[in-house]
Write an enzyme that holds these catalytic residues in place. Structure first.
Site, short mmCIF file in Angstrom:
data_model
loop_
_atom_site.label_atom_id
_atom_site.label_comp_id
_atom_site.label_asym_id
_atom_site.label_seq_id
_atom_site.Cartn_x
_atom_site.Cartn_y
_atom_site.Cartn_z
N ASN A 124 0.83 -1.21 0.00
CA ASN A 124 0.00 0.00 0.00
C ASN A 124 0.87 1.26 0.00
OD1 ASN A 124 1.03 -0.03 2.57
ND2 ASN A 124 -0.92 0.04 3.64
N HIS A 126 3.39 1.86 2.13
CA HIS A 126 3.94 2.27 3.43
C HIS A 126 5.46 2.09 3.46
CE1 HIS A 126 3.24 -1.92 5.53
NE2 HIS A 126 4.49 -1.84 5.13
C1 GLP Z 1 6.49 -4.60 6.74
C2 GLP Z 1 7.50 -3.63 7.39
C3 GLP Z 1 8.16 -2.75 6.39
C4 GLP Z 1 8.56 -3.55 5.18
C5 GLP Z 1 7.32 -4.04 4.47
C6 GLP Z 1 7.61 -4.95 3.28
O1 GLP Z 1 5.17 -4.40 7.13
N1 GLP Z 1 6.96 -2.83 8.43
O2 GLP Z 1 9.28 -2.09 6.97
O3 GLP Z 1 9.29 -2.76 4.28
O4 GLP Z 1 6.38 -4.62 5.35
O5 GLP Z 1 7.93 -6.25 3.67
P1 GLP Z 1 8.55 -7.33 2.70
O6 GLP Z 1 9.94 -6.93 2.44
O7 GLP Z 1 8.45 -8.63 3.43
O8 GLP Z 1 7.71 -7.31 1.46
#
Ligand code: GLP
Length: 223
Positions: A124, A126
Site C-alpha cells: 500500500n 507504506h
Molecule cells: C512490513 C514492514 C516494512 C517492510 C514491508 C515490506 O510491514 N513494516 O518495513 O518494508 O512490510 O515487507 P517485505 O519486504 O516482506 O515485502
C-alpha cells in the site's frame, strides 16, 4: 525519480558493499535498518564481511509490533537477531518501544543522525509502518495497522487474528532526515505501487512517494 532495475543479488551486494565502505571510512556510522523479506539478502552479505569492524556502528530499527514479546518468533527484534545481530556485534542497536517512543527521534539526532537508511515498501506504499495518510513530518509513534498490512503480514502468522493490529514506527521525519536512503522493492507484486510512488504525484496517501523529495535516495526494483 529513477527506478534502477537489477537482480536481487546484485542490489544486495551493492548496498552491503556501500555500507562496508562507509563503515571502513568512518566506524561511527549510524544505520537505519528494516525488516521484512526484502533486506534479508543485504544482511546475509554483511554477515559475510568478517574483516569489517562494526563495533562502533549504531543501528536504529524502523519498527516493531505492539504487544509481541521481543522473544516472539515474529517480533522484529527476533528477526534482526536471527538475520544480523547474532552474527555482527554492533555498538548498540535500538528498536522503538513503549519506553523510548517519545525519545526515539532525539536518540537518533543525538547519535549524529542516520547515515544510511534501508527501506522496503509495503503493497500500500507504506515505509516502516507509516501507513497511507501518515504526515510527512510525523515522529516516532504508535500506529494502527491498515487492513492491507494485516493481510499482507498474516503470511508470517498461523492465524490472521494473531497479527498485531498496532506497531511502533519511526516517523517520516527521521526517515527523511537520513543522509542516504536505499529503497528496495522485490517481486512483481511490488512493481505497480513502486511506480506509483516514484513516478506519480507526491502524496501522503502513498508515504513512499515523499521520498521523491529526498536529495539522496536510490530506488531499486528486482523481480
Ligand atoms: C512490513 C514492514 C516494512 C517492510 C514491508 C515490506 O510491514 N513494516 O518495513 O518494508 O512490510 O515487507 P517485505 O519486504 O516482506 O515485502
Amino acid at each position: 525519480m529513477r527506478i534502477k532495475r537489477n537482480t536481487y543479488q546484485k542490489v544486495c551486494h551493492l548496498i552491503a558493499s556501500n555500507i562496508r565502505d562507509k563503515v571502513k571510512h568512518n566506524s561511527h556510522v549510524v544505520l537505519g535498518l528494516a525488516t521484512g523479506s526484502t533486506p534479508i539478502g543485504i544482511y546475509e552479505q554483511l554477515c559475510k564481511m568478517k574483516h569489517t569492524n562494526f563495533r562502533d556502528t549504531t543501528t536504529f530499527n524502523l519498527d516493531e509490533y505492539v504487544g509481541l514479546d521481543k522473544n516472539h518468533n515474529q517480533s522484529y527484534q527476533y528477526f534482526m537477531n536471527k538475520h544480523l545481530f547474532n552474527s555482527i556485534n554492533f555498538k548498540k542497536h535500538h528498536f522503538p518501544n513503549k519506553d523510548n517512543l517519545n525519545q526515539y527521534d532525539l536518540m537518533i539526532t543525538n547519535t549524529g543522525g542516520i547515515d544510511i537508511q534501508i527501506l522496503g515498501i509495503g503493497t500500500n506504499g507504506h515505509i516502516a509502518f507509516n501507513e497511507p495518510g501518515s504526515h510527512r513530518h510525523s515522529s516516532t509513534r504508535i500506529v494502527d495497522l491498515s487492513e492491507n498490512t494485516i493481510n499482507d503480514n498474516s503470511r508470517f502468522f498461523e492465524n490472521i487474528n494473531d497479527v498485531p493490529t498496532q506497531a511502533y514506527t519511526m516517523g517520516m521525519s527521521s526517515i527523511m532526515s537520513a543522509d542516504k536512503i536505499y529503497l528496495i522493492a522485490m517481486g512483481r507484486h511490488k512493481k505497480e505501487i513502486l511506480e506509483e510512488a516514484m513516478l506519480g504525484d507526491v502524496t501522503e496517501e502513498i508515504p513512499a512517494s515523499i521520498l521523491q523529495e529526498h536529495p539522496n535516495c536510490e530506488v531499486f526494483y528486482s523481480e
